[in-house]
Design a protein around this motif. Structure first.
Motif, mmCIF file in Angstrom:
data_model
loop_
_atom_site.group_PDB
_atom_site.id
_atom_site.type_symbol
_atom_site.label_atom_id
_atom_site.label_comp_id
_atom_site.label_asym_id
_atom_site.label_seq_id
_atom_site.Cartn_x
_atom_site.Cartn_y
_atom_site.Cartn_z
ATOM 1 N N ARG A 81 -6.019 0.196 3.556
ATOM 2 C CA ARG A 81 -4.144 0.354 3.259
ATOM 3 C C ARG A 81 -3.959 -1.303 2.336
ATOM 4 O O ARG A 81 -2.709 -1.356 1.675
ATOM 5 N N LEU A 82 -4.803 -1.720 2.056
ATOM 6 C CA LEU A 82 -4.116 -3.570 1.519
ATOM 7 C C LEU A 82 -4.249 -3.187 0.397
ATOM 8 O O LEU A 82 -3.758 -3.218 -0.715
ATOM 9 N N THR A 83 -5.379 -1.959 -0.912
ATOM 10 C CA THR A 83 -6.252 -1.458 -1.801
ATOM 11 C C THR A 83 -4.829 -0.835 -2.565
ATOM 12 O O THR A 83 -4.305 -0.855 -3.351
ATOM 13 N N ALA A 84 -4.327 -0.371 -1.383
ATOM 14 C CA ALA A 84 -3.365 0.772 -0.981
ATOM 15 C C ALA A 84 -2.210 0.440 -1.681
ATOM 16 O O ALA A 84 -1.056 0.485 -2.501
ATOM 17 N N ALA A 85 -1.304 -0.602 -0.642
ATOM 18 C CA ALA A 85 -0.232 -2.026 -0.974
ATOM 19 C C ALA A 85 -0.265 -2.363 -2.597
ATOM 20 O O ALA A 85 1.195 -2.805 -3.047
ATOM 21 N N ILE A 86 -1.620 -2.868 -2.746
ATOM 22 C CA ILE A 86 -1.379 -3.867 -4.037
ATOM 23 C C ILE A 86 -1.106 -2.888 -5.216
ATOM 24 O O ILE A 86 -0.488 -3.455 -5.873
ATOM 25 N N GLY A 87 -1.717 -1.886 -4.780
ATOM 26 C CA GLY A 87 -1.461 -0.473 -6.452
ATOM 27 C C GLY A 87 -0.363 -0.294 -6.013
ATOM 28 O O GLY A 87 0.524 -0.506 -7.372
ATOM 29 N N ALA A 88 0.542 0.111 -5.072
ATOM 30 C CA ALA A 88 1.957 0.825 -5.620
ATOM 31 C C ALA A 88 3.005 -0.745 -5.695
ATOM 32 O O ALA A 88 3.528 -0.486 -6.519
ATOM 33 N N SER A 89 2.574 -2.249 -5.604
ATOM 34 C CA SER A 89 2.781 -2.915 -5.935
ATOM 35 C C SER A 89 3.239 -3.482 -6.808
ATOM 36 O O SER A 89 3.658 -3.785 -7.832
ATOM 37 N N ILE A 90 1.109 -3.416 -8.121
ATOM 38 C CA ILE A 90 1.187 -3.561 -9.167
ATOM 39 C C ILE A 90 2.172 -1.942 -10.247
ATOM 40 O O ILE A 90 3.274 -2.506 -11.041
ATOM 41 N N LEU A 91 2.403 -1.153 -9.803
ATOM 42 C CA LEU A 91 2.509 0.260 -10.255
ATOM 43 C C LEU A 91 3.967 -0.271 -10.144
ATOM 44 O O LEU A 91 4.929 0.009 -11.042
ATOM 45 N N GLY A 92 5.132 -0.598 -9.102
ATOM 46 C CA GLY A 92 6.793 -0.877 -8.696
ATOM 47 C C GLY A 92 6.874 -2.140 -10.381
ATOM 48 O O GLY A 92 7.629 -1.766 -10.715
ATOM 49 N N VAL A 93 5.878 -2.682 -10.321
ATOM 50 C CA VAL A 93 6.113 -3.743 -10.876
ATOM 51 C C VAL A 93 6.283 -3.398 -12.410
ATOM 52 O O VAL A 93 7.570 -3.926 -12.672
#
Length: 62
Positions: free
Chosen positions: A20-32
């Motif tokens: 879940r943490l990996t998915a959240a970090i990946g989504a945040s990086i993509l969004g930024v």
């Protein structure tokens, strides 16, 4: 009449905390990356597509 046994497999899956943490970090990086691409792009079509939204959110684009 169908009988459902209590040992039938379920469709639920549980993700571990690290997944879940990996998915959240990946989504945040993509969004930024998407925000900065649209915000600072010199491509006029990209700029015009997001222009009104950026101004309504007070995101500097000029």
């Amino acid at each position: 009449m169908s009988i459902i046994s209590s040992t039938s497999p379920t469709a639920s899956s549980t993700a571990t905390l690290s997944q879940r943490l990996t998915a959240a970090i990946g989504a945040s990086i993509l969004g930024v990356c998407l925000v900065y691409f649209a915000g600072f792009s010199h491509i006029e079509a990209v700029h015009n597509a997001a222009h009104d939204t950026r101004h309504s959110a007070a995101f500097p684009c000029h």
